[in-house]
Design a protein around this motif. Sequence first.
Motif, mmCIF file in Angstrom:
data_model
loop_
_atom_site.group_PDB
_atom_site.id
_atom_site.type_symbol
_atom_site.label_atom_id
_atom_site.label_comp_id
_atom_site.label_asym_id
_atom_site.label_seq_id
_atom_site.Cartn_x
_atom_site.Cartn_y
_atom_site.Cartn_z
ATOM 1 N N GLN A 1 5.651 2.511 17.047
ATOM 2 C CA GLN A 1 6.997 2.495 17.617
ATOM 3 C C GLN A 1 8.055 2.278 16.538
ATOM 4 O O GLN A 1 9.218 2.085 16.855
ATOM 5 N N ARG B 1 4.475 -8.608 4.455
ATOM 6 C CA ARG B 1 3.119 -9.135 4.470
ATOM 7 C C ARG B 1 2.668 -9.499 3.052
ATOM 8 O O ARG B 1 2.008 -10.515 2.836
ATOM 9 N N ARG C 1 7.180 -5.057 18.133
ATOM 10 C CA ARG C 1 6.761 -3.659 18.298
ATOM 11 C C ARG C 1 5.465 -3.365 17.557
ATOM 12 O O ARG C 1 5.110 -4.041 16.595
ATOM 13 N N GLU D 1 -0.780 3.902 7.468
ATOM 14 C CA GLU D 1 -2.216 3.719 7.420
ATOM 15 C C GLU D 1 -2.593 2.270 7.111
ATOM 16 O O GLU D 1 -3.681 1.834 7.442
ATOM 17 N N SER D 2 -1.694 1.546 6.467
ATOM 18 C CA SER D 2 -2.069 0.198 6.043
ATOM 19 C C SER D 2 -1.731 -0.855 7.088
ATOM 20 O O SER D 2 -1.936 -2.035 6.859
ATOM 21 N N LEU D 3 -1.200 -0.434 8.232
ATOM 22 C CA LEU D 3 -0.940 -1.399 9.294
ATOM 23 C C LEU D 3 -1.937 -1.180 10.420
ATOM 24 O O LEU D 3 -2.159 -0.045 10.842
ATOM 25 N N ASN D 4 -2.503 -2.268 10.896
ATOM 26 C CA ASN D 4 -3.440 -2.191 12.005
ATOM 27 C C ASN D 4 -2.692 -1.706 13.244
ATOM 28 O O ASN D 4 -1.752 -2.357 13.683
ATOM 29 N N PRO D 5 -3.100 -0.551 13.805
ATOM 30 C CA PRO D 5 -2.346 -0.005 14.939
ATOM 31 C C PRO D 5 -2.290 -0.938 16.142
ATOM 32 O O PRO D 5 -1.471 -0.753 17.019
ATOM 33 N N ARG D 6 -3.148 -1.912 16.188
ATOM 34 C CA ARG D 6 -3.173 -2.785 17.362
ATOM 35 C C ARG D 6 -2.528 -4.143 17.122
ATOM 36 O O ARG D 6 -2.631 -5.030 17.953
ATOM 37 N N TYR D 7 -1.893 -4.301 15.948
ATOM 38 C CA TYR D 7 -1.150 -5.530 15.694
ATOM 39 C C TYR D 7 0.344 -5.239 15.798
ATOM 40 O O TYR D 7 0.810 -4.229 15.297
ATOM 41 N N ASP E 1 -0.509 -12.468 9.569
ATOM 42 C CA ASP E 1 -1.931 -12.481 9.215
ATOM 43 C C ASP E 1 -2.246 -13.270 7.934
ATOM 44 O O ASP E 1 -3.095 -14.156 7.958
ATOM 45 N N PRO E 2 -1.563 -12.979 6.807
ATOM 46 C CA PRO E 2 -1.886 -13.771 5.609
ATOM 47 C C PRO E 2 -1.561 -15.255 5.777
ATOM 48 O O PRO E 2 -2.267 -16.107 5.238
ATOM 49 N N PHE F 1 0.814 -1.217 0.000
ATOM 50 C CA PHE F 1 0.000 0.000 0.000
ATOM 51 C C PHE F 1 0.845 1.263 0.000
ATOM 52 O O PHE F 1 2.018 1.262 0.345
#
Lengths: 601, 294
Positions: free
Chosen positions: A492, A505, A488, A440-446, A454-455, A435
């Motif tokens: 971070q 990914r 991280r 923006e394309s990374l989940n802030p909570r992962y 994930d994939p 992306f």
Amino acid sequence: MHGIVDVTAQAAKTSEAPSGPLLEVRDLTVEFATRRGVVTAVSQVNLTLAKGETLGIVGESGSGKSVTSYTVMRILDRAGRIAEGSITFSGIDVAHAPESAMRDLRGREMSMIFQNPRAALNPIRTVGRQIGDVLLQHVQADARNVKEKVIDILKQVRIARPEERYHAYPFELSGGMCQRIVIALALACRPQLMIADEPTTGLDVTTQKAVMDLVTELTRERGMSTLLITHDLGLAAAYCDTVMVMEKGRVVETAPAERIFRDPQHPYTRKLMRATPRPGITLKDLLPEEPDVPPAPAENPLPLAGEGRVGAGASTMATVSGAGAVPLLKVENLLKEYPRQGAPSAFLSGLFGKKAPPEERIFRAVDGISFEVKKGESVGLVGESGCGKSTTSTIVMRLIDPTAGKITFDGEDISAIPAKDFAHHPLRGRIQMVFQDPTESLNPRYTAERAIADPLLRMGGMSGGAKLRARVAELAEMVGLPQNLLERFPHQLSGGQKARIGIARAIALDPDLVILDEPTAALDVSVQAVVLNLLEELKQRLGMSYLFVSHDLHVVGLLCDRVIVMRQGRIVEEGSSQQVLDAPKDAYTRELIAAIPHPPV
Amino acid sequence: MTLATADTPAPRGLAATLAHARYVISDNPVTGIAFGMFLVLVVCALLGPFIVPYDPLASDTAAALQAPSAAHWFGTDNLGRDIFSRVIVATRLDMAIAVFSVALVFAAGGIAGIASGFFGGWTDRIIGRISDTIMAFPLFVLAMGIVAALGNTVTNIVIATAIINFPLYVRVARSEAAIRRQAGFVQAARLTGNSEWRILLTTILPNIMPIMMVQMSLTMGYAILNAAGLSFIGLGVRPPTPEWGIMVAEGAAYIVSGEWWIALFPGLALMFAVFCFNLLGDGLRDIVDPQRRT
């Protein structure tokens, strides 16, 4: 209030004399209070700006270039403070002036153009009234002649049909047009100093050229001084008299524009210059000459670990050697239509008996294009915003459905599968994407590890455990992400590290086709250089095909074998990168190439 | 703007959360006070019956209507019951009603709101109209009606409180989910083969949890107030069960005759709890606000 106006007016008058510089900054240090203590954002910065001079401040993100300019305007946010140093603007001590005096200075004596013109304009007021507000506030016009003056200003910033545009809202205007309005706002009171903070980032190259030409012309006409803040060394060198390079809050070099390109003194300036894409170089030329920076993964090819991977690698390598034979992706007569925005709906127009002609109600984002991507080939899709390149890539990605046309991937017609079902299709894993904005394309909570896994969890048939961890570690190594960063969270990590996660990914499932949607547009040039090299290296090793979507012809030329130039949903030119860049056949391609700022070399 | 701190390794996990909480509290001591108040409430709710000096239900007509004294800190009511003991013991019931109703409305309203914002279209229309319908009633009157119709029990107070808060949760969750619907990381999750429902639960929900936590804390206050209000007018909890709302109702009649303490102390307890949750909500908002996460 009146007293202050008089004081500043007087000060302005005294500076008319050619004696001192308009703006002088001495030993400026700015600190920010954060929850991890005090951070020095800018330290010991000196700059002098003479009347009528244009100074470019160049640096990568975090270099303190914006903080410096905000401090000059005294619009730092609450946490920031001037720790040391002085700022003198036409005789006024900006660091200690009362807020009321600063308010009067801002807009009248110094003004600013921001990066995102649409965000800088009030969305619910017509642009004419917004310009009028500024004029009225600074007593440059009264209620009777304000409209006349505004239209006059609109004419000066070359807005066509100014009487009509006076009543336009910001959302009705294009990005370039909005930036002209912001320039008009900034120039409305004929200030002496204009600060342009990344004024053309996010605009197309041709618009960038038009806007910068306008700024230079207007400021020259009025004898104004300009501070141009940019990350683009080429842009600064092309439009500024003097260029100041900043790194980590310090000024590393200040020199006249021609000299900084011909004879850069500081190693950081040299590194920036090398990393700037330009004609006639290869990807490797972007990287710094001395390996004092952490070695790019391109330089330490690792053996492929893991049994499954060796097999996959070998088989794809075999197809690479036979590249050019089989088309991996074949797009035929792709068409995507949207109902035109703002057009009355069929129901409403039917109700009022007005019937809009059908061709006006429909907007063709992609207008019957056909192209091929062969196995192991990288194809660049170039054009300005709104040309349909992103729509095309999103359709190929099977996130949206085309109106008509056929997409064949590895012999299978994938345009027949609805986008919403494609998530479960076995081919999903073979077409992946990197992306535009790594943040923006990374989940802030992962965590980084979870994001890369994930994939593999969803489509790779893995369900955690040592095997998954080993694969994630291997992918991290392939993209040059240090193992200790895997736990991280995105906030971070730096932009370059986040970009690497995005790439890891995308390649996790051994895809055959990776769509790169301006993967470096949000990155600094030096990071861009490393990421582009990484992508090239991965392509060589894994035998993937790339569809590279970008507005930057130079970057595309470096990475791609073939380039497709799009305009208004159609392909205007197609050919090998070298051919398109060196001998463009279409007038539009020539215009695009000419608009890229050329530093005076 | 990543400043020079980007190089220093960030603390992780629990340590980071604690460090951040300390930073917020030192920046705004009121948040610290709110957490302290919350702790008092939790202790009272858990240990209330074991720490009070008198049996909250034992009446002693000889000691009826005594003013606050060393023996009875908050005085005694018309049946001679110790008000201090009753106020402390009531914490558990009032908190339980608030916690369960908020949990219920979070599960129902939160998920409905996320689905509404994420899927849009018909899902959005149907859920939107349901919450509009609820909003069309005066909320307290609606709660009264629900309890009166379903029956006069604590469970029904919980359900009624949850129903009247439903639209609030739907709206917050809907707008937060709608913002993230087209975010890059959601697209990325689609590309990696996640189904829409999985994206909703594992990607969108965790990302809007912080804002939902704030919402939950703020509605806890309303929920307590609502439960007390229903008891005050005689719905829900029945005497002699100690409950702040009933106690205020019982004491109200005695204010005129000068026995102010019967209504005042449970009223103060109610105020303390509502105030605590509102302050806590403000504090939580500061903690989760990314603007303050420099």
